[in-house]
Design an enzyme around this catalytic site. Structure first.
Site, short mmCIF file in Angstrom:
data_model
loop_
_atom_site.label_atom_id
_atom_site.label_comp_id
_atom_site.label_asym_id
_atom_site.label_seq_id
_atom_site.Cartn_x
_atom_site.Cartn_y
_atom_site.Cartn_z
N ARG A 1 101.88 1.32 50.56
CA ARG A 1 102.79 2.34 50.43
C ARG A 1 102.07 3.89 50.44
O ARG A 1 102.63 4.75 50.89
CB ARG A 1 103.48 2.47 48.99
CG ARG A 1 104.44 1.08 48.90
CD ARG A 1 105.38 0.90 47.85
NE ARG A 1 106.16 1.65 47.94
CZ ARG A 1 106.66 2.89 47.47
NH1 ARG A 1 105.80 3.35 46.54
NH2 ARG A 1 107.67 3.56 47.90
N GLY B 1 118.69 -0.34 46.96
CA GLY B 1 118.33 1.11 47.18
C GLY B 1 118.30 1.87 45.52
O GLY B 1 117.63 2.77 45.83
N CYS C 1 88.52 1.63 56.64
CA CYS C 1 87.78 2.68 57.62
C CYS C 1 88.97 3.66 58.32
O CYS C 1 89.16 3.60 59.53
CB CYS C 1 87.13 2.11 58.83
SG CYS C 1 85.87 1.13 58.06
N1 LLP Z 1 119.13 -4.73 51.22
C1 LLP Z 1 118.78 -4.43 52.28
C2 LLP Z 1 120.04 -4.58 53.48
C3 LLP Z 1 117.74 -3.63 52.68
O1 LLP Z 1 117.22 -2.95 53.73
C4 LLP Z 1 116.89 -3.19 51.38
C5 LLP Z 1 115.56 -2.62 51.59
C6 LLP Z 1 117.52 -3.91 50.16
C7 LLP Z 1 118.62 -4.41 50.37
C8 LLP Z 1 116.45 -3.69 49.09
O2 LLP Z 1 116.43 -2.08 48.59
P1 LLP Z 1 115.62 -2.06 47.21
O3 LLP Z 1 116.60 -2.08 46.23
O4 LLP Z 1 114.41 -2.66 47.08
O5 LLP Z 1 115.37 -0.23 47.37
N2 LLP Z 1 108.79 -0.48 52.16
C9 LLP Z 1 109.63 0.54 51.64
C10 LLP Z 1 111.01 -0.12 50.92
C11 LLP Z 1 111.82 -0.64 52.16
C12 LLP Z 1 113.14 -0.98 52.02
C13 LLP Z 1 113.88 -1.93 53.22
N3 LLP Z 1 115.19 -2.42 52.95
C14 LLP Z 1 108.80 1.16 50.30
O6 LLP Z 1 107.67 0.54 50.03
O7 LLP Z 1 109.36 2.05 49.73
#
Ligand code: LLP
Length: 431
Positions: free
Chosen positions: A312, A239, A344
């Site tokens: 995104r 996150g 489109c």
């Molecule tokens: N762990 C779990 C259980 C998760 O659901 C996620 C991301 C992560 C770790 C990794 O999170 P990060 O460190 O990358 O924030 N497609 C979206 C982001 C979706 C994230 C989903 N879960 C975007 O493009 O912003």
């Protein structure tokens, strides 16, 4: 420090001029910098060096095998959410003992594979999943190591669609239900409860939501231990955000200090699941201007990348910086333009009213910070082959996923007998 910097007025990926790759590979393409992956992994690992932590890279951010191997070689484990991701992690040599399996809905087949490959733990998100996993484990004469994923009910302060730790979100188990389910897990002969997991959302740029979530976890650990459970491992999720624009996210070191302060005293083993923070800034999407079109109120810069390549902006109104590959003179005037793709849909737009120096057909642009949740979310919408991926290392580069051939895309469809033309093979849609 950026791995995509101007040298003699031309944007380079590490030591390689981007126009050279564009010439070779065609546009659009994703370009990743090995040095960037390495530096970000090291920064994260160094920040947690004083804690008993396993860094399990969240493959969902970018699961290209070359990217995952680059990180695995540095010591990263993996956080996976599907059979496909688990097989990718294993395929590049991530040890099973460093793999955690997350996700709100795993199939029996996926749970069985998790057991058969002997991964570190499964993060369980419901009673139904717990029972299913226990049965599968018993049938195999093993015990599944399980962390219960807690929904701590905190506001992550990020985009609605990537907020996961609030009541009313589908993720995790509500705090009040955790002690009961943990006790139940301890009675199941196919389950070895090892601890708790939490993940509250993505692109979080403030420590406060993490602090609130970790404090909830610490409270639960105290309660569970008082009830006689040995809670030995805590998976703190991912996150941590990056700076797409003017955000000022905490550094890995600041994040690690918070973990140490709130979670350290619990003396548990830790798992971290960073995705974006390791790969987001280590990649760009390179695209070429097709046309510049003047409307009565706006100027459109139409590029050859689209929402099918990088979703995104369309999905989350996400901001990505856009730069010219040929550096504009410092004194060049800028004017607001909309940078849009050919798909489109009005949502197929990378930037609205963005001030850019003058550009024309044929110019190359880069869309920054596209290393995370870029290529992995691509599709072939509008029958566009998704952008290929290139990995740079110093003066070298390699295509790590080629652009699919349009014939291959067509060949994925099958023609039923009643529609097939005489002599047309069933396996080829339109020959
Ligand atoms: N762990 C779990 C259980 C998760 O659901 C996620 C991301 C992560 C770790 C990794 O999170 P990060 O460190 O990358 O924030 N497609 C979206 C982001 C979706 C994230 C989903 N879960 C975007 O493009 O912003």
């Amino acid at each position: 420090m950026s791995d995509f910097a101007y040298r003699d007025g031309q944007l380079h990926a590490e030591e390689v001029p981007i126009p050279r790759i564009a010439e070779d590979v065609g546009t659009p393409f994703y370009c990743y910098a090995s040095a960037g992956l390495k530096r970000r992994y090291r920064a994260f690992a160094d920040a947690f060096a004083g804690l008993p932590a396993t860094i399990c890279y969240a493959l969902k951010a970018n699961s290209n095998l070359a990217v995952v191997r680059t990180l695995a070689t540095l010591g990263a484990g993996a956080d996976v959410v599907s059979e496909g991701e688990l097989r990718r992690a294993l395929a590049v040599g991530v040890p099973a003992a460093k793999i955690v399996f997350s996700g709100v809905g795993k199939t029996e087949g996926e749970l069985a594979l998790a057991l058969e490959t002997g991964i570190l733990q499964v993060n369980v998100e419901s009673e139904s999943e717990l029972e299913a996993l226990s049965n599968l484990a018993r049938a195999r004469g093993v015990k599944a190591r399980v962390a219960l994923r807690v929904n701590p009910d905190v506001e992550a302060g990020t985009h609605e669609k990537i907020t996961t730790g609030r009541k009313g979100s589908k993720f995790g188990i509500e705090v009040e239900r955790v002690p009961g389910l943990y006790a139940r897990a301890a009675t199941l002969s196919g389950i070895e409860p090892v601890g708790l997991a939490v993940h509250i959302g993505s692109q979080i740029t403030d420590l406060a939501p993490f602090r609130a979530a970790f404090a909830r976890i610490a409270g639960l650990v105290a309660e569970l231990r008082a009830a006689g459970h040995a809670v030995r491992r805590l998976d703190l999720g991912g996150g941590l955000g990056i700076a797409y624009g003017r955000e000022t996210p905490p550094s890995p070191a600041e994040y690690a200090s918070l973990v140490e302060a709130v979670i350290g005293p619990l003396e548990a083993e830790l798992v971290l699941e960073p995705g974006r923070a390791l790969v987001g800034d280590a990649g760009v999407l390179v695209t070429r201007v097709l046309h510049v079109k003047d409307g009565s109120t706006r100027r459109y810069v139409i590029v050859d990348a689209a929402m099918n390549d990088l979703l995104r902006p369309a999905l989350y109104d996400a901001y990505h910086a856009i730069r010219l590959v040929q550096e504009a003179p410092a004194e060049a005037a800028t004017a607001p333009v909309d940078v849009v793709g050919p798909v489109c849909e009005s949502g197929d737009s990378f930037a609205v009213g963005r001030r850019l120096p003058p550009v024309g057909s044929g110019d190359l642009l880069v869309i920054d910070s596209a290393g995370a949740y870029g290529a992995v979310m691509a599709s072939s919408y509008n029958s566009r082959p998704p952008a290929p991926e290139v990995l740079v290392k110093g003066t070298e580069y390699a295509v790590v996923r080629p652009r699919p051939d349009i014939d291959d895309l067509l060949g994925q469809d099958l023609m039923p007998d009643w529609l097939a033309a005489p002599g047309e093979t069933r396996s080829r849609g339109a020959a």
